[in-house]
Write a protein that holds these residues in place. Structure first.
Motif, PDB file in Angstrom:
ATOM      1  N   ASN A 236       0.996  -1.137  -0.067  1.00  9.35           N
ATOM      2  CA  ASN A 236      -0.151  -0.206  -0.451  1.00  9.35           C
ATOM      3  C   ASN A 236       0.777   1.233  -0.140  1.00  9.35           C
ATOM      4  O   ASN A 236       0.737   2.042   0.679  1.00  9.35           O
ATOM      5  N   ARG A 237       1.772   1.169  -1.184  1.00 12.78           N
ATOM      6  CA  ARG A 237       2.764   2.349  -0.923  1.00 12.78           C
ATOM      7  C   ARG A 237       2.379   3.951  -1.012  1.00 12.78           C
ATOM      8  O   ARG A 237       3.142   4.893  -0.569  1.00 12.78           O
ATOM      9  N   GLU A 238       0.919   3.724  -1.497  1.00 14.63           N
ATOM     10  CA  GLU A 238       0.809   5.307  -1.790  1.00 14.63           C
ATOM     11  C   GLU A 238      -0.268   6.301  -0.602  1.00 14.63           C
ATOM     12  O   GLU A 238      -0.153   7.414  -1.029  1.00 14.63           O
ATOM     13  N   VAL A 239       0.022   5.295   0.367  1.00 13.41           N
ATOM     14  CA  VAL A 239      -0.440   5.628   1.200  1.00 13.41           C
ATOM     15  C   VAL A 239       1.069   5.548   2.666  1.00 13.41           C
ATOM     16  O   VAL A 239       0.797   6.683   3.383  1.00 13.41           O
ATOM     17  N   LEU A 240       1.138   3.967   2.489  1.00 12.65           N
ATOM     18  CA  LEU A 240       2.073   3.975   3.508  1.00 12.65           C
ATOM     19  C   LEU A 240       3.351   4.762   3.463  1.00 12.65           C
ATOM     20  O   LEU A 240       4.529   3.512   2.737  1.00 12.65           O
ATOM     21  N   GLU A 241       3.487   5.337   3.044  1.00 15.65           N
ATOM     22  CA  GLU A 241       5.435   6.309   3.277  1.00 15.65           C
ATOM     23  C   GLU A 241       5.257   7.487   4.310  1.00 15.65           C
ATOM     24  O   GLU A 241       4.186   7.965   5.016  1.00 15.65           O
ATOM     25  N   GLY A 242       6.448   7.064   5.040  1.00 17.28           N
ATOM     26  CA  GLY A 242       6.713   8.519   6.161  1.00 17.28           C
ATOM     27  C   GLY A 242       6.128   9.703   5.659  1.00 17.28           C
ATOM     28  O   GLY A 242       5.983  10.362   6.957  1.00 17.28           O
ATOM     29  N   SER A 243       7.183  10.116   4.941  1.00 18.30           N
ATOM     30  CA  SER A 243       6.005  11.802   3.971  1.00 18.30           C
ATOM     31  C   SER A 243       4.682  11.510   4.464  1.00 18.30           C
ATOM     32  O   SER A 243       4.439  12.980   4.766  1.00 18.30           O
ATOM     33  N   GLU A 244       3.564  10.878   4.092  1.00 15.67           N
ATOM     34  CA  GLU A 244       2.087  10.578   4.107  1.00 15.67           C
ATOM     35  C   GLU A 244       2.201  10.705   5.947  1.00 15.67           C
ATOM     36  O   GLU A 244       0.937  11.494   6.049  1.00 15.67           O
ATOM     37  N   VAL A 245       2.666   9.971   6.661  1.00 15.87           N
ATOM     38  CA  VAL A 245       2.065   9.390   7.613  1.00 15.87           C
ATOM     39  C   VAL A 245       2.653  10.896   8.750  1.00 15.87           C
ATOM     40  O   VAL A 245       1.211  11.522   9.542  1.00 15.87           O
ATOM     41  N   ARG A 246       3.833  11.561   8.026  1.00 18.15           N
ATOM     42  CA  ARG A 246       4.211  12.874   8.909  1.00 18.15           C
ATOM     43  C   ARG A 246       3.165  14.014   8.378  1.00 18.15           C
ATOM     44  O   ARG A 246       2.793  14.760   8.848  1.00 18.15           O
ATOM     45  N   GLU A 247       2.869  14.239   7.280  1.00 19.75           N
ATOM     46  CA  GLU A 247       2.324  15.610   6.451  1.00 19.75           C
ATOM     47  C   GLU A 247       0.652  15.451   7.644  1.00 19.75           C
ATOM     48  O   GLU A 247      -0.055  16.053   7.462  1.00 19.75           O
ATOM     49  N   ARG A 248       0.404  14.341   7.458  1.00 15.51           N
ATOM     50  CA  ARG A 248      -1.386  13.783   8.207  1.00 15.51           C
ATOM     51  C   ARG A 248      -1.271  13.764  10.128  1.00 15.51           C
ATOM     52  O   ARG A 248      -1.827  14.808   9.937  1.00 15.51           O
ATOM     53  N   MET A 249       0.102  14.032  10.351  1.00 18.31           N
ATOM     54  CA  MET A 249       0.355  14.355  11.232  1.00 18.31           C
ATOM     55  C   MET A 249       0.214  16.174  12.430  1.00 18.31           C
ATOM     56  O   MET A 249      -0.347  16.381  12.661  1.00 18.31           O
ATOM     57  N   ILE A 250       1.272  16.459  10.637  1.00 17.07           N
ATOM     58  CA  ILE A 250       0.937  18.036  10.757  1.00 17.07           C
ATOM     59  C   ILE A 250      -0.151  18.450  10.447  1.00 17.07           C
ATOM     60  O   ILE A 250      -0.276  19.530  11.866  1.00 17.07           O
ATOM     61  N   SER A 251      -1.205  18.362   9.777  1.00 22.56           N
ATOM     62  CA  SER A 251      -2.025  18.260   9.429  1.00 22.56           C
ATOM     63  C   SER A 251      -3.261  18.344  10.576  1.00 22.56           C
ATOM     64  O   SER A 251      -4.238  18.921  10.060  1.00 22.56           O
ATOM     65  N   GLY A 252      -3.362  17.152  11.291  1.00 18.19           N
ATOM     66  CA  GLY A 252      -4.334  17.396  12.340  1.00 18.19           C
ATOM     67  C   GLY A 252      -4.874  15.810  11.558  1.00 18.19           C
ATOM     68  O   GLY A 252      -6.470  15.775  12.108  1.00 18.19           O
ATOM     69  N   GLY A 253      -4.413  14.869  10.374  1.00 15.52           N
ATOM     70  CA  GLY A 253      -5.297  13.894   9.309  1.00 15.52           C
ATOM     71  C   GLY A 253      -5.348  12.988  10.571  1.00 15.52           C
ATOM     72  O   GLY A 253      -4.508  12.578  11.967  1.00 15.52           O
ATOM     73  N   ASP A 254      -6.043  11.887   9.586  1.00 17.51           N
ATOM     74  CA  ASP A 254      -6.238  10.532  10.525  1.00 17.51           C
ATOM     75  C   ASP A 254      -4.766  10.381   9.779  1.00 17.51           C
ATOM     76  O   ASP A 254      -4.790   9.219   9.558  1.00 17.51           O
ATOM     77  N   TRP A 255      -3.753  10.053  11.390  1.00 21.42           N
ATOM     78  CA  TRP A 255      -1.906   8.965  11.028  1.00 21.42           C
ATOM     79  C   TRP A 255      -2.382   7.808  11.702  1.00 21.42           C
ATOM     80  O   TRP A 255      -1.866   6.554  11.622  1.00 21.42           O
ATOM     81  N   LYS A 256      -3.551   7.861  12.341  1.00 18.62           N
ATOM     82  CA  LYS A 256      -3.161   7.068  13.480  1.00 18.62           C
ATOM     83  C   LYS A 256      -3.309   5.305  13.235  1.00 18.62           C
ATOM     84  O   LYS A 256      -2.894   4.337  13.128  1.00 18.62           O
ATOM     85  N   SER A 257      -4.126   5.357  12.034  1.00 21.26           N
ATOM     86  CA  SER A 257      -4.271   4.350  11.247  1.00 21.26           C
ATOM     87  C   SER A 257      -3.559   3.161  10.187  1.00 21.26           C
ATOM     88  O   SER A 257      -3.535   2.764   9.752  1.00 21.26           O
ATOM     89  N   LEU A 258      -2.474   4.499   9.873  1.00 18.53           N
ATOM     90  CA  LEU A 258      -1.227   4.105   9.156  1.00 18.53           C
ATOM     91  C   LEU A 258      -0.603   4.045  10.155  1.00 18.53           C
ATOM     92  O   LEU A 258       0.812   2.805   8.882  1.00 18.53           O
ATOM     93  N   VAL A 259       0.323   3.215  11.412  1.00 22.17           N
ATOM     94  CA  VAL A 259       0.728   3.074  12.171  1.00 22.17           C
ATOM     95  C   VAL A 259       0.532   2.151  13.287  1.00 22.17           C
ATOM     96  O   VAL A 259      -0.722   1.856  13.181  1.00 22.17           O
ATOM     97  N   PRO A 260       1.977   1.185  13.694  1.00 21.03           N
ATOM     98  CA  PRO A 260       0.791  -0.052  14.387  1.00 21.03           C
ATOM     99  C   PRO A 260       0.596   0.844  15.982  1.00 21.03           C
ATOM    100  O   PRO A 260       0.610   1.970  15.895  1.00 21.03           O
TER     101      PRO A 260
END
Length: 174
Positions: free
Chosen positions: A121-145
């Motif tokens: 699921n590389r289009e979503v599961l990449e560090g830059s996407e997770v970090r961007e969601r953390m910064i913007s207040g988006g849903d990052w929790k579903s992308l990490v253990p």
């Protein structure tokens, strides 16, 4: 016994990394996880310290039947000696895992077996996407253990990444 080596920045350790570890676990008895850019933290690209990333990985893998070692690997700006630098910081390993073209080339040139795994699921599961969601207040929790969520919350990681990503451009308006 076979020991593998998997390097990443793990900023943060996400479900794509976890999937890769699960695939590697079918091939090896032990796995060394190299924490790349270990000397960098508190930036938008590398918000977490090596120790925090080791906590994320260790807690995420606690339920797996795989002996793992997390070792910090500091950046080295000389690719020609990078593999020997990695080897000097790591327990011996038999095979390396990566999908990064430069890393693959460097290990091949050093005569080390390198294996690639399909990315999950590389289009979503990449560090830059997770970090961007953390910064913007988006849903990052579903992308990490779940363990990573706990570590990030324990250290106020969201506040940190939002602060370090904030520019001071508003302060320069006249």
């Amino acid at each position: 016994m076979t020991r593998g080596f998997y390097i990443g920045r793990f900023q943060p350790f996400h479900n794509g990394h976890l999937n890769m570890v699960e695939q590697i676990a079918d091939d090896v008895d032990e796995l060394v996880l190299g924490i790349g850019s270990a000397d960098d933290s508190h930036t938008t690209r590398n918000p977490f310290t090596a120790g925090e990333r080791i906590m994320m990985i260790t807690k995420s893998l606690v339920g797996y039947d795989l002996v793992t070692y997390a070792v910090p690997i500091e950046d080295l700006e000389r690719n020609s000696v990078w593999v020997s630098h990695v080897q000097s910081m790591s327990p011996d390993f038999d095979v390396a895992y990566s999908n990064n073209p430069l890393v693959i080339q460097l290990f091949r040139e050093a005569g080390i077996e390198i294996r690639q795994s399909p990315m999950f699921n590389r289009e979503v599961l990449e560090g830059s996407e997770v970090r961007e969601r953390m910064i913007s207040g988006g849903d990052w929790k579903s992308l990490v253990p779940e363990a990573v969520v706990d570590v990030v919350e324990e250290m106020n990681g969201i506040e940190r990444i939002q602060m370090v990503s904030d520019s001071d451009s508003n302060a320069t308006n006249s």
